[in-house]
Write an enzyme that holds these catalytic residues in place. Sequence first.
Site, PDB file in Angstrom:
ATOM      1  N   GLU A  73      -5.241  -4.876  10.629  1.00  0.00           N
ATOM      2  CA  GLU A  73      -4.203  -3.863  10.808  1.00  0.00           C
ATOM      3  C   GLU A  73      -4.449  -3.130  12.128  1.00  0.00           C
ATOM      4  O   GLU A  73      -5.254  -2.182  12.165  1.00  0.00           O
ATOM      5  CB  GLU A  73      -4.233  -2.854   9.660  1.00  0.00           C
ATOM      6  N   GLU A  85      -6.632   4.679   7.889  1.00  0.00           N
ATOM      7  CA  GLU A  85      -6.388   6.095   7.593  1.00  0.00           C
ATOM      8  C   GLU A  85      -7.622   6.739   6.969  1.00  0.00           C
ATOM      9  O   GLU A  85      -7.745   7.969   6.947  1.00  0.00           O
ATOM     10  CB  GLU A  85      -5.138   6.225   6.704  1.00  0.00           C
ATOM     11  N   ASN A  93       0.867  -1.180   0.000  1.00  0.00           N
ATOM     12  CA  ASN A  93       0.000   0.000   0.000  1.00  0.00           C
ATOM     13  C   ASN A  93       0.902   1.229   0.000  1.00  0.00           C
ATOM     14  O   ASN A  93       1.490   1.571   1.017  1.00  0.00           O
ATOM     15  CB  ASN A  93      -0.891  -0.031   1.251  1.00  0.00           C
ATOM     16  N   LYS A 148       0.108   4.270  -0.307  1.00  0.00           N
ATOM     17  CA  LYS A 148      -0.524   5.441   0.328  1.00  0.00           C
ATOM     18  C   LYS A 148      -0.275   6.698  -0.536  1.00  0.00           C
ATOM     19  O   LYS A 148      -0.428   6.605  -1.753  1.00  0.00           O
ATOM     20  CB  LYS A 148      -0.017   5.594   1.762  1.00  0.00           C
ATOM     21  N   SER A 199       3.611  -2.228  10.281  1.00  0.00           N
ATOM     22  CA  SER A 199       5.073  -2.303  10.453  1.00  0.00           C
ATOM     23  C   SER A 199       5.653  -3.670  10.085  1.00  0.00           C
ATOM     24  O   SER A 199       6.553  -4.171  10.753  1.00  0.00           O
ATOM     25  CB  SER A 199       5.482  -1.910  11.887  1.00  0.00           C
ATOM     26  N   HIS A 233      -9.430   1.268   4.961  1.00  0.00           N
ATOM     27  CA  HIS A 233      -8.146   1.418   5.657  1.00  0.00           C
ATOM     28  C   HIS A 233      -8.334   2.338   6.864  1.00  0.00           C
ATOM     29  O   HIS A 233      -9.129   3.274   6.821  1.00  0.00           O
ATOM     30  CB  HIS A 233      -7.088   1.996   4.707  1.00  0.00           C
ATOM     31  N   GLY A 238       2.798   2.303  10.772  1.00  0.00           N
ATOM     32  CA  GLY A 238       3.747   3.401  10.612  1.00  0.00           C
ATOM     33  C   GLY A 238       4.472   3.779  11.886  1.00  0.00           C
ATOM     34  O   GLY A 238       5.125   4.817  11.960  1.00  0.00           O
TER      35      GLY A 238
HETATM   36  P1  13P Z   1       3.209   0.355   7.681  1.00  0.00           P
HETATM   37  O1  13P Z   1       3.718  -0.950   7.078  1.00  0.00           O
HETATM   38  O2  13P Z   1       3.945   1.543   7.199  1.00  0.00           O
HETATM   39  O3  13P Z   1       3.089   0.243   9.162  1.00  0.00           O
HETATM   40  O4  13P Z   1       1.702   0.533   7.113  1.00  0.00           O
HETATM   41  C1  13P Z   1       0.809  -0.512   7.209  1.00  0.00           C
HETATM   42  C2  13P Z   1      -0.412  -0.163   6.456  1.00  0.00           C
HETATM   43  O5  13P Z   1      -1.151   0.719   6.838  1.00  0.00           O
HETATM   44  C3  13P Z   1      -0.685  -0.895   5.207  1.00  0.00           C
HETATM   45  O6  13P Z   1      -1.958  -0.632   4.733  1.00  0.00           O
END
Ligand code: 13P
Length: 260
Positions: A168, A98, A9, A11, A214, A96, A174
């Site tokens: 997740e 976010e 992803n 982003k 992560s 997601h 992150g």
């Molecule tokens: P990270 O791997 O940067 O923690 O992000 C995970 C994520 O949100 C994948 O959709």
Amino acid sequence: MRTLLIAGNWKLNPTTAEAASALAEGVKHGLGAATDVHVAVAPPFVFLSQVDRVLEGSPVGLSGQDLYWENAGAFTGEISGPMLVDVGCTHVILGHSERRHGQGETSAQVNAKLKAALAAKLIPIVCIGETKDERLAEKTEAVLLDQLQGSLADLSPEEMAGVVLAYEPVWAIGTGLTASPEQAQSAHAFIRGWLSRTFGEATAGRVVVQYGGSVKPDNAVELLGLPDVDGALVGGASLKAADFLAIIKAGQEVAARGKS
Ligand code: 13P
């Protein structure tokens, strides 16, 4: 064993079309023709067409990061399922954290998007997960249950078998904090149990449930080796082809040795 799905992803990255092409090129060349694990990348909408051209002839799938539940019309700023298909997408990420937490997206909206994705013949990757406060308050399973029931409402077992879930934990995204193998397996087993009670054991046994938060080259083998973890949704580490390829390699190792 379910075929693992390793998805990147991207982003809101990278900033330029040139960098998006270079990243896709790196993944394509590193993976070659291997199909022992499924792989997909999710670039920003504006780079999908060109990344699709770069990925031509490769088994790497192409994913949108979201879609809108209407197919066309007066919906400024939105992108529909048929549009994603038209630019070469095979997958789409939905719900997601976010978007749930950053944009106020509800499980009812995720459910409407999921139905639009299935109608467009896209493979949806539906994300669920608890925040740090919810985990500390021991509400993880209650939150997952609520998100599962709302996001996956009214699906038939056949439809459910074609949906990918991504667990997740929001506190692991992150942050460099990863769920421990026990925490990840426990959440995944809870999700599998709910799927079994709701859609039947056979369907539950077919649903791919990814872990995200992560995931890095150095923790991928352990996470991907867990019995109910069927892949990874990778954020930061998917932005470097070498790191993403190392995570794919970890998945290939797990696929080759099998799970108990
Ligand atoms: P990270 O791997 O940067 O923690 O992000 C995970 C994520 O949100 C994948 O959709």
